[in-house]
Design a protein around this motif. Structure first.
Motif, PDB file in Angstrom:
ATOM      1  N   THR A 126     -11.285  -4.220   2.981  1.00 15.23           N
ATOM      2  CA  THR A 126     -11.134  -4.704   1.611  1.00 15.23           C
ATOM      3  C   THR A 126     -10.306  -5.981   1.552  1.00 15.23           C
ATOM      4  O   THR A 126     -10.695  -6.952   0.889  1.00 15.23           O
ATOM      5  N   ILE A 127      -9.166  -5.996   2.226  1.00 10.87           N
ATOM      6  CA  ILE A 127      -8.296  -7.167   2.126  1.00 10.87           C
ATOM      7  C   ILE A 127      -8.923  -8.383   2.807  1.00 10.87           C
ATOM      8  O   ILE A 127      -8.738  -9.521   2.352  1.00 10.87           O
ATOM      9  N   PHE A 135      -2.701  -1.457  -3.002  1.00  8.78           N
ATOM     10  CA  PHE A 135      -3.847  -0.698  -2.526  1.00  8.78           C
ATOM     11  C   PHE A 135      -3.422   0.730  -2.195  1.00  8.78           C
ATOM     12  O   PHE A 135      -2.325   0.961  -1.680  1.00  8.78           O
ATOM     13  N   CYS A 183      -3.755   3.752   0.227  1.00  5.38           N
ATOM     14  CA  CYS A 183      -4.152   3.926   1.623  1.00  5.38           C
ATOM     15  C   CYS A 183      -3.307   5.012   2.271  1.00  5.38           C
ATOM     16  O   CYS A 183      -2.080   4.999   2.176  1.00  5.38           O
ATOM     17  N   GLU A 185     -10.670   1.011   6.006  1.00  2.00           N
ATOM     18  CA  GLU A 185     -11.171   0.630   4.692  1.00  2.00           C
ATOM     19  C   GLU A 185     -10.237  -0.383   4.025  1.00  2.00           C
ATOM     20  O   GLU A 185     -10.686  -1.343   3.383  1.00  2.00           O
ATOM     21  N   LEU A 186      -8.932  -0.169   4.182  1.00  2.00           N
ATOM     22  CA  LEU A 186      -7.952  -1.108   3.630  1.00  2.00           C
ATOM     23  C   LEU A 186      -8.174  -2.504   4.193  1.00  2.00           C
ATOM     24  O   LEU A 186      -8.245  -3.485   3.449  1.00  2.00           O
ATOM     25  N   CYS A 235       0.827  -1.209   0.000  1.00  2.00           N
ATOM     26  CA  CYS A 235       0.000   0.000   0.000  1.00  2.00           C
ATOM     27  C   CYS A 235       0.858   1.253   0.000  1.00  2.00           C
ATOM     28  O   CYS A 235       2.011   1.247   0.430  1.00  2.00           O
ATOM     29  N   LYS A 244     -12.135  -9.018   2.908  1.00  2.00           N
ATOM     30  CA  LYS A 244     -13.151  -9.496   1.965  1.00  2.00           C
ATOM     31  C   LYS A 244     -12.525 -10.331   0.860  1.00  2.00           C
ATOM     32  O   LYS A 244     -13.129 -11.272   0.355  1.00  2.00           O
ATOM     33  N   GLU A 245     -11.305  -9.963   0.490  1.00  2.00           N
ATOM     34  CA  GLU A 245     -10.611 -10.678  -0.578  1.00  2.00           C
ATOM     35  C   GLU A 245      -9.810 -11.875  -0.069  1.00  2.00           C
ATOM     36  O   GLU A 245      -9.127 -12.556  -0.837  1.00  2.00           O
TER      37      GLU A 245
END
Length: 249
Positions: free
Chosen positions: A79-80, A63, A65, A75-76, A37, A82-83
């Motif tokens: 997101t990670i 990403f 950030c 938020e970072l 990031c 979720k992935e």
């Protein structure tokens, strides 16, 4: 406990250049997948991630950030997660500098420097530690500076922020030692980075190098190689501020 480098993601902040970029390549060389990031230069970082994937056959994602902002860090991590990119190793490398007399430093620049250099550790560790505890594996390495150990004239804010990094490292190491998660810092001396070359002339850098017993400044790759070694060290090695400065300070 998860020890397979292929399955362990390394989250590196400030990964688009300098020490952070060198650390990313060093971990990729050793088979680790990466979460990279940066605040700026996301396009270049994305290209770099693809290069690492192609060359070393690992996974690497970039990403954008601002690690000095809690909402951006949250938020970072959202997101990670979720992935499915769960960091087992966290490298807090992002940092900015300020050169000049303290009395000439605007308050907003002080707050920005502290946010990026010190507050970011709080934000990233607060999110990463629960994931490490849940998975039974974790390593935290903070990139500090020799000025955090001894202070530097005309770099008061930077010195104060890195002194905070050192104390943060020692304190968190004691909290996490019972869980087997080591927390250490690398205190760098003069390193051949864009941050240093942007405010120092080649003559000034040469003069500094002449004062260093090793008779040269450090290369980012040297810090990066040591970061990999530190990540692989026994968990009993924790709470340490390890200096790499060629015998300078």
């Amino acid at each position: 406990m998860q020890t397979d480098s292929v399955k362990t993601y390394v989250l590196i902040t400030g990964a688009s250049r300098g020490i952070g970029k060198a650390i990313a390549k060093a971990f990729a060389t050793n088979g680790y997948s990466l979460i990279l990031c940066c605040k700026n230069h996301i396009s270049a970082l994305t290209d770099f991630a693809r290069e690492l994937e192609n060359e070393y056959k690992i996974k690497a994602k970039a990403f954008e950030c601002n690690v000095g902002d809690e909402a951006s860090v949250n938020e970072l991590f959202m997101t990670i997660e979720k992935e499915g990119l769960i960091p087992g190793i966290l490298i807090n490398n992002a940092g900015i500098a300020h050169y000049g007399l303290l009395t000439d430093m605007p308050a907003e620049e002080w707050h920005e420097l502290m946010a990026v250099n010190l507050d970011s550790l709080f934000y990233t560790c607060k999110k990463a530690v629960p994931l490490m505890l849940r998975n039974g594996y974790g390593r935290i390495i903070n990139i500090s500076s020799v000025w955090g150990n001894v202070g530097a004239s005309c770099e008061v804010a930077y010195s104060a922020s890195k002194g905070g990094v050192n104390s943060f490292t020692k304190g968190l190491a004691k909290e996490l030692a019972p869980s087997g998660i080591p927390v250490n810092a690398i205190a760098c001396g003069m390193v051949n980075t864009e941050m240093n070359s942007s405010h120092l002339s080649q003559e000034e850098i040469s003069e500094i190098a002449a004062d260093i017993p090793a008779d040269r400044i450090c290369e980012p790759e040297e810090v990066a190689d040591f970061a990999v070694k530190l990540a692989k060290s026994p968990t009993y090695l924790t709470g340490q501020i390890i200096t790499i400065d060629g015998g300078w300070i």
